[in-house]
Design a protein around this motif. Structure first.
Motif, PDB file in Angstrom:
ATOM      1  N   LYS A 157       0.937  -1.197   0.074  1.00 53.83           N
ATOM      2  CA  LYS A 157       0.121   0.066  -0.007  1.00 53.83           C
ATOM      3  C   LYS A 157       0.833   1.368   0.178  1.00 53.83           C
ATOM      4  O   LYS A 157       2.018   1.146   0.689  1.00 53.83           O
ATOM      5  CB  LYS A 157      -0.898   0.008   1.309  1.00 53.83           C
ATOM      6  N   PRO A 158       0.590   2.453  -0.610  1.00 57.77           N
ATOM      7  CA  PRO A 158       1.308   3.798  -0.771  1.00 57.77           C
ATOM      8  C   PRO A 158       1.312   4.246   0.604  1.00 57.77           C
ATOM      9  O   PRO A 158       0.261   4.072   1.662  1.00 57.77           O
ATOM     10  CB  PRO A 158       0.244   4.486  -1.389  1.00 57.77           C
ATOM     11  N   GLU A 159       2.715   4.649   0.977  1.00 57.40           N
ATOM     12  CA  GLU A 159       2.762   5.156   2.402  1.00 57.40           C
ATOM     13  C   GLU A 159       2.548   4.111   3.475  1.00 57.40           C
ATOM     14  O   GLU A 159       2.423   4.729   4.602  1.00 57.40           O
ATOM     15  CB  GLU A 159       1.942   6.576   2.435  1.00 57.40           C
ATOM     16  N   ALA A 160       2.696   3.001   3.348  1.00 55.15           N
ATOM     17  CA  ALA A 160       2.535   1.909   4.333  1.00 55.15           C
ATOM     18  C   ALA A 160       4.051   1.054   4.553  1.00 55.15           C
ATOM     19  O   ALA A 160       5.009   1.251   3.594  1.00 55.15           O
ATOM     20  CB  ALA A 160       1.475   0.909   4.131  1.00 55.15           C
ATOM     21  N   ASP A 161       3.952   0.452   5.728  1.00 54.99           N
ATOM     22  CA  ASP A 161       5.426  -0.147   5.708  1.00 54.99           C
ATOM     23  C   ASP A 161       5.524  -1.349   4.779  1.00 54.99           C
ATOM     24  O   ASP A 161       4.711  -2.017   4.204  1.00 54.99           O
ATOM     25  CB  ASP A 161       5.147  -0.928   7.372  1.00 54.99           C
TER      26      ASP A 161
ATOM     27  N   HIS B 230      15.461   7.223  -2.137  1.00 50.39           N
ATOM     28  CA  HIS B 230      14.522   7.886  -2.283  1.00 50.39           C
ATOM     29  C   HIS B 230      13.452   7.465  -3.632  1.00 50.39           C
ATOM     30  O   HIS B 230      12.063   7.436  -3.204  1.00 50.39           O
ATOM     31  CB  HIS B 230      14.618   9.344  -2.513  1.00 50.39           C
TER      32      HIS B 230
ATOM     33  N   LEU C  79      10.978   4.643  -2.694  1.00 49.92           N
ATOM     34  CA  LEU C  79       9.907   5.190  -1.766  1.00 49.92           C
ATOM     35  C   LEU C  79       8.685   5.830  -2.489  1.00 49.92           C
ATOM     36  O   LEU C  79       7.682   5.907  -2.306  1.00 49.92           O
ATOM     37  CB  LEU C  79      10.162   6.025  -0.655  1.00 49.92           C
ATOM     38  N   ILE C  80       9.106   6.751  -3.604  1.00 48.57           N
ATOM     39  CA  ILE C  80       8.320   7.187  -4.456  1.00 48.57           C
ATOM     40  C   ILE C  80       7.424   6.443  -5.233  1.00 48.57           C
ATOM     41  O   ILE C  80       6.349   6.474  -5.696  1.00 48.57           O
ATOM     42  CB  ILE C  80       8.750   8.577  -5.177  1.00 48.57           C
TER      43      ILE C  80
ATOM     44  N   ARG D 239       6.811   2.882  -4.193  1.00 46.47           N
ATOM     45  CA  ARG D 239       5.658   2.852  -3.136  1.00 46.47           C
ATOM     46  C   ARG D 239       4.866   3.474  -3.006  1.00 46.47           C
ATOM     47  O   ARG D 239       3.430   3.103  -3.048  1.00 46.47           O
ATOM     48  CB  ARG D 239       6.535   2.562  -1.754  1.00 46.47           C
ATOM     49  N   ASP D 240       5.051   5.034  -3.047  1.00 49.03           N
ATOM     50  CA  ASP D 240       3.756   5.749  -2.760  1.00 49.03           C
ATOM     51  C   ASP D 240       3.167   6.333  -4.268  1.00 49.03           C
ATOM     52  O   ASP D 240       2.406   7.221  -4.154  1.00 49.03           O
ATOM     53  CB  ASP D 240       4.466   7.232  -2.083  1.00 49.03           C
ATOM     54  N   GLN D 241       3.609   5.698  -5.112  1.00 46.81           N
ATOM     55  CA  GLN D 241       2.796   5.684  -6.787  1.00 46.81           C
ATOM     56  C   GLN D 241       3.169   7.052  -7.383  1.00 46.81           C
ATOM     57  O   GLN D 241       2.484   7.242  -8.267  1.00 46.81           O
ATOM     58  CB  GLN D 241       1.378   5.450  -6.351  1.00 46.81           C
TER      59      GLN D 241
ATOM     60  N   ASN E 140      11.973  -1.005   7.509  1.00 53.27           N
ATOM     61  CA  ASN E 140      11.170   0.225   8.020  1.00 53.27           C
ATOM     62  C   ASN E 140      11.889   1.061   8.931  1.00 53.27           C
ATOM     63  O   ASN E 140      11.605   2.253   8.991  1.00 53.27           O
ATOM     64  CB  ASN E 140       9.719  -0.434   8.349  1.00 53.27           C
TER      65      ASN E 140
END
Length: 366
Positions: A10-14, A41, A44-45, A47-49, A348
């Motif tokens: 999920k975006p912004e999730a562990d 980085h 992470l972007i 993961r966060d879509q 995490n």
């Protein structure tokens, strides 16, 4: 085979540590046992879509490891070789033929979609497809499938566990100075952002013997290490007028500016700090994909100001990564000073530490 991997669901999730099924390498693929993988980085972007790779996905694009198996058409490496993993490219388009694979015309399909070119993924879990092939590797895992074009063989005497960040962040920073902008000896440069990319740019500027190397960074510890790595000046951007502070050092402005922040207010200051015919190199990912940069057109024309987007430091992998390794061996690119290792299972915690400045470059060890 079964592999352990950090999965983004999920975006912004562990991330969650899961057991997945990994296909055998195809005839043009390589199976690599991961020794270490940098946390970037860009992971992470994705993961966060901001990079819309379908979730669930295994990310990771700064891997290093040992070749365990190669497909029948692979000639570049054999089982037992130590390798770095980096971005993938097609090898056939105009930019690839010009030895600029980071600008490959198929770069998005090969690196961002989570799929092979035929639409398949090498990873799954109990019938559920998991996106893989991120930057041709998806190395947040115990094993990854890579391709001949995005692996580089390295000497077995090197600290393999630490080498992964050379495949993206470090080559982006150093290559931005040494290759993309090609800063000459004696030139002046302001570097905005003192994370791994910015500090790699500092080391690249020191290698190139730039006369003035200014790092702009709010974290004091990062300013301190920048001075140890070759910066001539370090500025806290919170201390006052940033452009004025830079021009107090270089009254006519700097010849080069290199931004790893992606923040519009920083870019405004970077442009204002340039001298006539100055060049601003952009590598920082903005907080939103639709972010824009505003500038005075007449000023840009009058002073011949140039703006250049940079991907992966214009690296050609087989040429530039061995060059960085040689600088490291000679003590001129001590990137290992930036690295702190974490078990992959603690990804995490590593993300949290990197975000709050407790470490500069996290490397995850399966």
């Amino acid at each position: 085979m079964q592999v352990s991997a950090a999965v983004a669901r999920k975006p912004e999730a562990d991330f969650t540590i899961e057991q997945l099924s990994l296909e055998e390498p195809r005839e043009d693929e390589i199976l690599v046992r991961i020794a270490g993988v940098g946390l970037c980085h860009t992971d992470l972007i994705a993961r966060d879509q901001l990079i819309p790779i379908p979730l669930p996905a295994v990310l990771g694009h700064e891997g290093s490891g040992v070749v365990e198996q190669v497909g029948s058409k692979v000639k570049k490496v054999t089982a037992g070789d130590h390798v770095l993993l980096s971005f993938n490219s097609c090898g056939h388009c105009k930019t690839c033929e010009e030895h600029l694979p980071s600008y490959c015309l198929k770069f998005p399909q090969l690196n961002y979609t989570g799929l092979r070119m035929d639409g398949s993924s090498a990873l799954s879990k109990e019938g559920e497809r998991v996106s893989a092939n991120f930057f041709g590797q998806s190395s947040f895992a115990s094993h990854a499938i890579a391709n001949e074009r995005n692996v580089v063989k390295v000497d077995k005497s090197l600290p393999l566990q630490l080498l992964g960040p050379l495949g993206c962040g470090l080559q982006t920073g150093a290559g931005g100075v040494l290759r993309s902008m090609n800063c000459p000896e004696g030139s002046s440069i302001a570097i905005f952002g003192g994370g791994p990319v910015g500090l790699a740019a500092v080391m690249g500027a020191a290698i190139r013997k730039c006369s003035t190397i200014i790092l702009v960074e709010p974290v004091a510890a990062r300013r301190d290490i920048a001075l140890e790595l070759g910066a001539t000046h370090a500025i806290d951007p919170r201390a006052g007028d940033l452009t004025a502070a830079i021009r107090a050092i270089a009254p006519q402005g700097v010849e080069f500016a290199f931004d790893s922040s992606g923040r519009s207010e920083v870019l405004d200051a970077a442009l204002a700090s340039l001298t006539s015919r100055g060049l601003l190199g952009l590598v920082g990912v903005p907080p939103k994909i639709e972010s824009t940069l505003s500038f005075n057109i007449a000023w840009l024309i009058t002073y011949g100001i140039r703006i250049q987007g940079i991907i992966e430091g214009d690296s050609d992998l087989d040429g530039f990564l061995p060059e960085l390794v040689e600088y490291y061996q000679a003590g001129r690119f001590p990137f290992d000073r930036l690295v702190k290792t974490y078990p992959l299972a603690e990804i995490n915690r590593a993300i949290a530490d990197q975000a709050k400045g407790a470490c500069i470059k996290a490397v995850l060890v399966p």
